[in-house]
Design an enzyme around this catalytic site. Structure first.
Site, PDB file in Angstrom:
ATOM      1  N   THR A 175      26.209  15.834  31.731  1.00 43.25           N
ATOM      2  CA  THR A 175      25.715  15.110  30.899  1.00 43.25           C
ATOM      3  C   THR A 175      25.708  16.202  29.375  1.00 43.25           C
ATOM      4  O   THR A 175      25.621  15.483  28.484  1.00 43.25           O
ATOM      5  CB  THR A 175      24.320  15.128  31.068  1.00 43.25           C
ATOM      6  OG1 THR A 175      23.529  16.262  31.631  1.00 43.25           O
ATOM      7  CG2 THR A 175      23.804  14.091  31.727  1.00 43.25           C
ATOM      8  N   SER A 190      25.624  19.673  36.231  1.00 45.38           N
ATOM      9  CA  SER A 190      24.280  19.108  36.355  1.00 45.38           C
ATOM     10  C   SER A 190      24.178  18.816  38.017  1.00 45.38           C
ATOM     11  O   SER A 190      25.025  18.423  38.793  1.00 45.38           O
ATOM     12  CB  SER A 190      23.941  17.906  35.651  1.00 45.38           C
ATOM     13  OG  SER A 190      24.214  18.001  34.269  1.00 45.38           O
ATOM     14  N   GLY A 191      22.847  18.940  38.474  1.00 45.30           N
ATOM     15  CA  GLY A 191      22.604  18.708  39.787  1.00 45.30           C
ATOM     16  C   GLY A 191      21.680  19.517  40.594  1.00 45.30           C
ATOM     17  O   GLY A 191      21.698  19.821  41.846  1.00 45.30           O
ATOM     18  N   TRP A 252      23.670  23.160  33.426  1.00 40.31           N
ATOM     19  CA  TRP A 252      23.788  21.276  32.952  1.00 40.31           C
ATOM     20  C   TRP A 252      23.330  21.175  31.547  1.00 40.31           C
ATOM     21  O   TRP A 252      23.494  20.190  31.053  1.00 40.31           O
ATOM     22  CB  TRP A 252      22.672  20.793  33.733  1.00 40.31           C
ATOM     23  CG  TRP A 252      21.091  21.235  33.697  1.00 40.31           C
ATOM     24  CD1 TRP A 252      20.288  22.015  34.667  1.00 40.31           C
ATOM     25  CD2 TRP A 252      20.116  20.973  32.748  1.00 40.31           C
ATOM     26  NE1 TRP A 252      19.186  22.275  34.028  1.00 40.31           N
ATOM     27  CE2 TRP A 252      18.915  21.583  32.800  1.00 40.31           C
ATOM     28  CE3 TRP A 252      20.220  19.965  31.372  1.00 40.31           C
ATOM     29  CZ2 TRP A 252      18.124  21.388  32.236  1.00 40.31           C
ATOM     30  CZ3 TRP A 252      19.085  20.004  30.782  1.00 40.31           C
ATOM     31  CH2 TRP A 252      17.885  20.751  31.078  1.00 40.31           C
ATOM     32  N   ASP A 321      10.492  25.933  38.907  1.00 39.56           N
ATOM     33  CA  ASP A 321      11.814  25.250  38.123  1.00 39.56           C
ATOM     34  C   ASP A 321      11.815  25.417  36.597  1.00 39.56           C
ATOM     35  O   ASP A 321      12.050  24.649  35.745  1.00 39.56           O
ATOM     36  CB  ASP A 321      11.289  23.620  38.065  1.00 39.56           C
ATOM     37  CG  ASP A 321      12.695  22.987  37.868  1.00 39.56           C
ATOM     38  OD1 ASP A 321      13.605  23.266  37.927  1.00 39.56           O
ATOM     39  OD2 ASP A 321      12.683  21.667  37.184  1.00 39.56           O
ATOM     40  N   ASP A 323      14.047  26.413  34.638  1.00 38.32           N
ATOM     41  CA  ASP A 323      15.759  26.510  34.589  1.00 38.32           C
ATOM     42  C   ASP A 323      15.992  27.680  33.317  1.00 38.32           C
ATOM     43  O   ASP A 323      15.280  27.547  32.368  1.00 38.32           O
ATOM     44  CB  ASP A 323      16.150  25.352  34.305  1.00 38.32           C
ATOM     45  CG  ASP A 323      16.319  24.186  35.260  1.00 38.32           C
ATOM     46  OD1 ASP A 323      15.507  24.603  36.207  1.00 38.32           O
ATOM     47  OD2 ASP A 323      17.186  23.212  35.276  1.00 38.32           O
ATOM     48  N   TRP A 491      10.867  15.540  22.570  1.00 37.35           N
ATOM     49  CA  TRP A 491      11.942  15.733  23.285  1.00 37.35           C
ATOM     50  C   TRP A 491      13.459  15.433  22.696  1.00 37.35           C
ATOM     51  O   TRP A 491      14.532  15.163  23.069  1.00 37.35           O
ATOM     52  CB  TRP A 491      12.054  14.615  24.472  1.00 37.35           C
ATOM     53  CG  TRP A 491      12.673  14.759  25.653  1.00 37.35           C
ATOM     54  CD1 TRP A 491      13.900  14.297  26.141  1.00 37.35           C
ATOM     55  CD2 TRP A 491      12.267  15.665  26.800  1.00 37.35           C
ATOM     56  NE1 TRP A 491      14.124  14.793  27.252  1.00 37.35           N
ATOM     57  CE2 TRP A 491      13.271  15.636  27.871  1.00 37.35           C
ATOM     58  CE3 TRP A 491      11.158  16.463  26.864  1.00 37.35           C
ATOM     59  CZ2 TRP A 491      13.126  16.709  29.046  1.00 37.35           C
ATOM     60  CZ3 TRP A 491      11.039  17.324  27.930  1.00 37.35           C
ATOM     61  CH2 TRP A 491      12.067  17.121  29.025  1.00 37.35           C
TER      62      TRP A 491
HETATM   63 CA    CA Z   1      15.729  22.150  37.341  1.00 37.82          CA
END
Ligand code: CA
Length: 588
Positions: A175, A190-191, A252, A321, A323, A491
Site C-alpha cells: 500500500t 504489508s501484512g 508497510w 503493536d 510498529d 488520520w
Molecule cells: Ca502492526
C-alpha cells in the site's frame, strides 16, 4: 528545471521515439526545492513535506478557492490516503482498490485511468487503501493490494512491466508509495498481522528485474543480483527458536532517502505474534535476548547493495503493536546538526544522528503514555512492567492473560499519517491521537493466511472532547509549541509552507490551514468526506495551487473499537480537491 530537462533530452533521449519528457534522478533530488512539480511522495525524499512557496501566506490564505474537483468514481470509494504527484501538466493520483488516475492539472479532466484487476481473497489488514505512486523516466510505479508492483507508461497508462512482491495468500499486500533512488524502485511490504516477514526490495526501474532484497527479521538472508548476499542480523541472537521464520516486521509504510549520507531508511512493524511472551518468556534482565530485531526498528540500508548500515529499535520485545514503521524525516536542526526525526507509534518523538542512526533524544508527543516511564540515555524504553499485557500461560483457565489498559492504543500516538518539518520555523508538525486500549494476550499458533496476533483489544478515547491532536514540536527540546485539538482522530498528512502555513485535513471533512507560529485557524474548507490524504502544493503560471484527496476510511473505522462507534456517522468518499490563490487576490 526547464534547462535541465532540455539538456537531458538532447544528450540521452534524442533517439527515443516521441522524445517524451523524462523524470531524472536529479529532478527527484531537487523535488524539495522545485516548486513547479511534485515528483516524490513526501515533497522530497527526505519527507519534510515543506514547500518553499510563499505566494500563499498568512494574510491571503483566506482567498484560497476551489479550482476543480475530481471524483474517483465507481462503487469503491473509501480510505483515500494518497498523495497526488504533479508533473508536466498532469496530476497522477492513486485511489482505493489499486486504481491510478492521470488528470489534466489545469482543468481537472481525466486523461487516463488504470484499474488493477485484483484477485479474490486479498488480505489487506487496514482497508483497501493506497498511499501514492512514484515517477521515474517515462514511467509511473505503484503497488497493488495483491502485493504487486506495476510500472505504467506516464502518457498512456499502459502496463510496461508488473512483478510480484510477495504471496497475497500468505497475507502480504502492498500500500505504500514506492521510493526511487538511482534508477531503482524500492518497495516494502504489508501484512504484519499475518506472520509474514518484512522485506525491502529494489528493482531496476526500466525492466522490473530484482536487484537486491533485504528481509527485516534476523536469520533471513538478503539477496544481491540473484545470489544470497548477507544475513540480516545473527540467527537466534534476539529471537528464540523458530519464531523468526514468521517474525513480522512489515515494512508497510515504505521509506525515505537521505542523499547526504546515501542511506535508505525503512521502518519495520510489530514482531509477530503480538503476544510478546511467546517471543521472550523471560524478564528484561535477560539482556537483549528477547528484543526481536529488527522488528519495531528503523533500519538504515545501503541503496546499492541492500546491506544494513545501522539500526535503531524503538520498542524492544514489543508487545502492544507499536510498529516501528513511522516515517523518518531528515533535517538540519537550529545548531546545524544533521538529524533524523521520527514520531513513533509508542508515543515518543525521537531524534537520531543522521550519520549512523545513533540515539540523540526522545520526548513524549502524546499525554498519557502508560507502558514506559521514559526513554533512557541509550534510547531504550524504561518499561512499566505492570503495563505489559499478561502472559496467557499463567491463566488458570488456559484462556486470556491479564487485561491491562495501555496508552497509546495500538493505532499509536501517531500512525502512518505523515508529519511535516518547517524550514520556516524549525519545528515539526505532528498529527497525533490521544487514545488508549484494553489489551490482553491469548494462545495462538501460526497458520498461513490467518491473523497471527495472540491478542485482543478495545480502543478507547482518553478524553471526552478530542482524540485528534496536531502538535507543533520543537525538535531541539521536544517541547510542544502549540496544540490544535480535533474531536475525531487525525488520520491524514500534514504540509508546511514558507508562507507560514500548516495544512491538514480532518475526518469531519475540513481541510484546514493553521498559522505555523500560533496554531490559529486561518482558513478551512468542507470537502464533503473525511480527509485521510496527504496535501501538496505547487505553482503554475504564477499562481499557487494546493491539492488534497478527500475520502474517509482506513484503519480507524475497522479497528477503532469505541472510537469507531464514535465516528461511524462519517461518510466515505473519493474526491481530489484542488484549490488556488487567484493572481488578483494574492495581494490579500
Ligand atoms: Ca502492526
Amino acid at each position: 528545471m526547464k534547462k535541465l530537462l532540455a539538456a537531458v533530452s538532447v544528450s540521452v533521449l534524442a533517439m527515443t521515439a516521441a522524445a517524451n519528457a523524462q523524470v531524472t534522478e536529479e529532478m527527484l533530488a531537487n523535488d524539495r526545492t522545485d516548486t513547479s512539480n511534485v515528483v516524490t511522495n513526501g515533497m522530497g525524499r527526505d519527507l519534510q513535506r515543506y514547500s518553499p512557496l510563499e505566494t500563499l501566506n498568512k494574510d491571503n490564505v483566506k482567498n484560497l478557492v476551489p479550482a476543480w474537483a475530481f471524483s474517483m468514481g465507481g462503487e469503491k470509494q473509501r480510505g483515500q490516503e494518497t498523495q497526488p504527484l504533479v508533473y508536466d501538466g498532469i496530476m497522477y493520483v492513486t485511489g482505493s482498490y489499486s486504481r491510478l488516475y492521470a488528470i489534466d492539472v489545469a482543468t481537472g479532466k481525466e486523461i487516463w485511468q488504470y484499474d488493477a484487476r485484483l484477485p479474490e481473497g486479498i488480505l489487506p489488514c487496514c482497508d483497501v487503501i493506497n498511499r501514492g505512486a512514484a515517477i521515474y523516466g517515462d514511467k509511473i510505479f505503484f503497488g497493488t493490494l495483491d502485493a504487486r508492483i506495476v510500472a505504467l507508461d506516464l502518457k498512456t497508462g499502459d502496463v510496461v512491466w508488473r512483478d510480484k512482491i510477495a504471496d497475497y495468500k500468505a497475507g502480504y499486500s502492498y500500500t505504500a508509495a514506492p521510493l526511487i533512488v538511482n534508477g531503482l524502485v524500492v518497495t516494502g511490504n504489508s501484512g504484519g498481522e499475518f506472520g509474514i516477514v518484512g522485506e525491502v526490495q529494489a528493482r531496476n526501474a526500466d525492466t522490473g528485474e530484482v536487484v537486491w532484497t533485504r528481509p527485516m527479521i534476523e536469520g533471513h538472508m538478503g539477496t544481491l543480483n540473484g545470489k544470497e548476499s548477507t544475513m540480516t542480523g545473527t540467527l537466534n541472537a534476539t529471537w528464540p527458536g523458530d519464531l523468526w521464520k514468521t517474525g513480522g516486521g512489515a515494512t508497510w509504510l515504505g521509506g525515505s532517502y537521505d542523499i547526504e549520507t546515501d542511506t535508505l531508511v525503512f521502518g519495520a512493524g510489530n514482531p509477530a505474534p503480538w503476544n510478546s511472551w511467546l517471543r521472550n518468556a523471560g524478564e528484561p534482565t535477560d539482556g537483549n535476548k528477547g528484543d526481536n530485531l529488527y522488528a519495531a526498528s528503523r533500519v538504515g540500508i545501503d541503496p546499492h547493495t541492500g546491506d544494513i548500515k545501522w539500526h535503531f529499535q524503538t520498542t524492544p520485545r514489543e508487545g502492544w503493536d507499536y510498529d516501528g514503521v513511522n516515517e523518518v524525516v531528515a533535517y538540519t536542526d537550529r545548531s546545524g546538526n544533521k538529524r533524523f526525526a521520527t514520531a513513533d507509534r509508542n508515543g515518543f518523538f525521537y531524534v537520531l544522528n543522521r550519520e549512523d542512526g545513533a540515539f540523540v533524544s526522545a520526548k513524549p508527543f502524546v499525554k498519557d503514555i502508560s507502558w514506559a516511564e521514559g526513554i533512557d540515555e541509550t534510547g531504550r524504553p524504561i518499561y512499566v512492567e505492570g503495563n505489559r499485557p499478561g502472559n496467557p500461560a499463567n491463566a488458570t483457565d488456559g484462556g486470556k492473560g491479564e487485561v491491562v489498559f495501555a496508552s497509546p492504543s495500538f493505532l499509536g500516538g501517531k500512525n502512518w499519517m505523515p508529519m511535516a518539518f518547517s524550514q520556516h520555523t524549525g519545528n515539526f508538525y505532528v498529527p497525533s491521537n490521544e487514545w488508549g486500549m484494553d489489551i490482553w494476550n491469548e494462545p495462538v499458533t501460526y497458520k498461513k493466511g490467518a491473523a497471527y496476533l495472540g491478542s485482543g483489544f478495545t480502543i478507547k478515547p482518553n478524553y471526552e472532547d478530542h482524540i485528534g491532536s496536531l502538535k507543533a514540536i520543537d525538535p531541539d527540546t521536544g517541547e510542544w509549541v502549540w496544540e490544535y485539538k480535533n474531536e475525531a482522530p487525525l488520520w491524514g498528512g500534514v504540509m508546511t509552507t514558507a508562507g507560514g502555513l500548516v495544512f491538514f485535513g480532518t475526518p469531519e471533512g475540513e481541510f484546514i490551514a493553521l498559522d505555523d507560529a500560533t496554531g490559529e485557524k486561518l482558513w478551512s474548507f468542507q470537502t464533503g468526506s473525511g480527509i485521510v490524504g496527504q496535501p501538496i502544493t505547487w505553482e503554475m503560471e504564477g499562481e499557487q495551487y494546493v491539492s488534497v484527496v478527500s475520502g474517509w476510511g482506513g484503519a480507524v473505522p475497522l479497528w477503532g473499537g469505541e472510537v469507531a462507534k464514535k465516528v461511524n456517522y462519517l461518510n466515505q468518499g473519493g474526491m481530489v480537491w484542488t484549490f488556488k490563490l487567484p493572481k488578483q487576490m494574492a495581494a490579500n
